[in-house]
Design an enzyme around this catalytic site. Structure first.
Site, short mmCIF file in Angstrom:
data_model
loop_
_atom_site.label_atom_id
_atom_site.label_comp_id
_atom_site.label_asym_id
_atom_site.label_seq_id
_atom_site.Cartn_x
_atom_site.Cartn_y
_atom_site.Cartn_z
N SER A 106 0.83 -1.20 0.00
CA SER A 106 0.00 0.00 0.00
C SER A 106 0.86 1.25 0.00
CB SER A 106 -0.96 -0.07 1.19
OG SER A 106 -2.07 0.75 0.97
N ASP A 250 -2.18 6.03 -4.21
CA ASP A 250 -1.08 5.28 -3.60
C ASP A 250 -0.68 4.14 -4.53
OD1 ASP A 250 -3.33 3.69 -3.18
OD2 ASP A 250 -2.70 3.03 -1.19
N ASP A 252 -1.09 0.94 -4.75
CA ASP A 252 -2.03 -0.11 -5.15
C ASP A 252 -3.41 0.44 -5.50
OD1 ASP A 252 -2.54 0.42 -2.40
OD2 ASP A 252 -3.51 -1.53 -2.17
N ASP A 254 -5.90 2.12 -4.01
CA ASP A 254 -7.14 2.09 -3.21
C ASP A 254 -7.30 3.36 -2.38
OD1 ASP A 254 -5.25 1.58 -1.25
OD2 ASP A 254 -6.13 -0.30 -0.56
#
Length: 462
Positions: A106, A250, A252, A254
């Site tokens: 993340s 970010d 990833d 999400d």
């Protein structure tokens, strides 16, 4: 260097000793534990798991280890390659898979990686399920497949496009209004998979995308957490290109934050506020966010006649309460939009499409939109933990010290004052205590946070 084993998965730094970092041996052990747990859920002939990763330097290595471990358990793997967390989440039910794994740490820096684990709905595991996987990993009770029963890996690199199709098909995404608005947007993809997915989405929506750090090399050009202090380059590009606004995600994809046309942050807390404002204006209902999120969501929800409730921190806790309260939109104040009409996971692509729809219909500048919402300011600070610190004892003392105020203790200690609040909790993903405050001015929020930190240090003698 550290390895964090929690109910939400396993996260650690690459390199170093086994059991202290995310080494190949640790990756294999926890992938095997997850695959073993999956096979315990139901007795069937074929098991399928979707696997995708962000663009981290270690991603390909970790993904190959994880996929081949699952193959060794007799599980078939659908390999999405470079992907996003929400893309893997939507792929799991579409593939009728038994689960999914996303290789991403993340917002953590490039030396970190992690295994994020999904169930058959493409949603994060609950605490009980995560605990069971940790127990399997520690017990080494994994039974691998015979040679004729090994799994197979199937590559499918179409899912980012499929994900974009799903977003464009959402009833509230006003594709015509967005195309007619002729937006120009600068996108900071932090050299990860957002640099692939977000520009593709904007192109499909008829938005001109100026790419900044959109090459998925995994060499993050700045701290990948989408906070103001890391985004000086984005601010310059927004002003230089005379763009309508900036987008940053970010690694990833999400978490989602916006920057207005002057290069000022919209505020990642207000990503959810704006998207909820739009959704609630079309489909009145209730909302949920976590206890560390802004009060502005409550205000906007009540303005539309709905009810707001706060959950414990953690996506699985937010989703559980969203389902219980049958909410129309929810998420987390860190820029995480969860829109049940799409799926129960934080999704920056959905957030971008809803935000663009709102902006196109209101026909106002992003700075004007931000000025239309209640004005709260947050301070997000932390104290590094050391092994000798009795964190639970510190929190208990703080709870006792503020027993005359409104307290919530379902997740650390939250103290609600008349016009401000403070939330103290142990992080699930890093060895720190988080101290979040919110107040009517930045100075007040920072002052409150500093006061609380001083009190904690006095209690802990540090």
């Amino acid at each position: 260097m550290t390895l964090i084993k929690s109910i939400s998965g396993i996260r650690g730094t690459i390199g170093g000793p086994v059991d202290e970092n995310l080494t190949p041996i640790d990756a294999v052990k926890f992938a095997a534990a997850y695959g073993t747990w999956l096979k315990q859920q139901r007795n069937k002939e074929n098991y399928r798991v979707v696997v995708g990763r962000d663009a981290r330097i270690s991603g390909e290595m970790i993904q190959n280890l994880v996929m081949n471990t699952l193959v060794g358990l007799g599980i078939h793997v659908i390999d999405l390659g470079l992907s996003t967390t929400p893309t893997v989440e939507i792929a799991v039910p579409m593939e009728h898979a038994d689960g999914g794994i996303i290789l991403t740490a993340s917002h953590n820096p490039k030396q970190w990686n992690a295994l994020k684990l999904l169930n058959a709905k493409g949603e994060f595991l609950n605490g009980e399920e995560g605990q069971k996987i940790l127990e399997i990993a520690e017990s080494n009770q994994m039974n691998f497949a015979e040679v004729d029963d090994l799994g197979k890996i199937t590559v499918n690199d179409a899912y980012i496009d499929i994900h974009i199709d799903e977003v464009l098909d959402l009833e509230l995404v006003n594709t015509k209004a967005i195309a007619d608005a002729n937006f120009k947007v600068v996108v900071d993809g932090v050299n990860s998979t957002g640099g692939i997915a977000i520009p593709l989405l904007l192109e499909r929506l008829g938005v001109e995308a100026v790419k900044l750090y959109c090459d998925p090399t995994g060499h993050f050009p700045h701290n990948p957490e989408p906070l103001k202090e890391h985004l000086g380059d984005l601010a310059k590009e927004v002003v230089k290109h005379n763009a309508d606004f900036g987008i940053v995600v970010d690694p990833d994809v999400d978490r989602l934050a916006f920057m207005d046309e002057t290069g000022e942050m919209f505020g990642e807390e207000y990503t959810l506020v704006a998207c909820a404002d739009y959704v609630l204006s079309k489909t009145p209902g209730n909302t949920v966010s976590n206890m560390s999120s802004t009060r502005a969501l409550r205000d906007v929800t009540e303005k539309h006649g709905g009810t707001y409730e706060a959950s414990a921190v953690g996506e699985v806790n937010v989703v559980t309460l969203m389902k219980k309260n049958n909410v129309v939109i929810g998420g987390e104040g860190n820029g995480g939009i969860i829109y049940p009409e799409s799926h129960y996971g934080r999704d920056a692509l959905v957030g971008v499409a809803l935000f663009l729809s709102l902006l196109a219909e209101k026909q106002m500048k992003v700075s004007e939109l931000r000025a239309s919402y209640p004005n709260y300011f947050m301070s997000k600070k932390k104290i590094q933990l050391t092994p000798e610190l009795d964190v639970d004892g510190i929190l208990k003392t703080m709870e006792a010290n503020y027993s005359h105020e409104k307290l919530t203790t379902i997740d650390g200690v939250k103290i609600d004052f008349a016009d401000s609040w403070v939330h103290l909790r142990k992080s699930n993903t890093e060895p720190i205590i988080r101290i979040y405050t919110e107040a009517p001015s930045q100075e007040a929020a920072d002052t409150l946070a500093d006061r609380i930190i001083s009190e904690i240090k006095a209690i802990a003698n540090i």
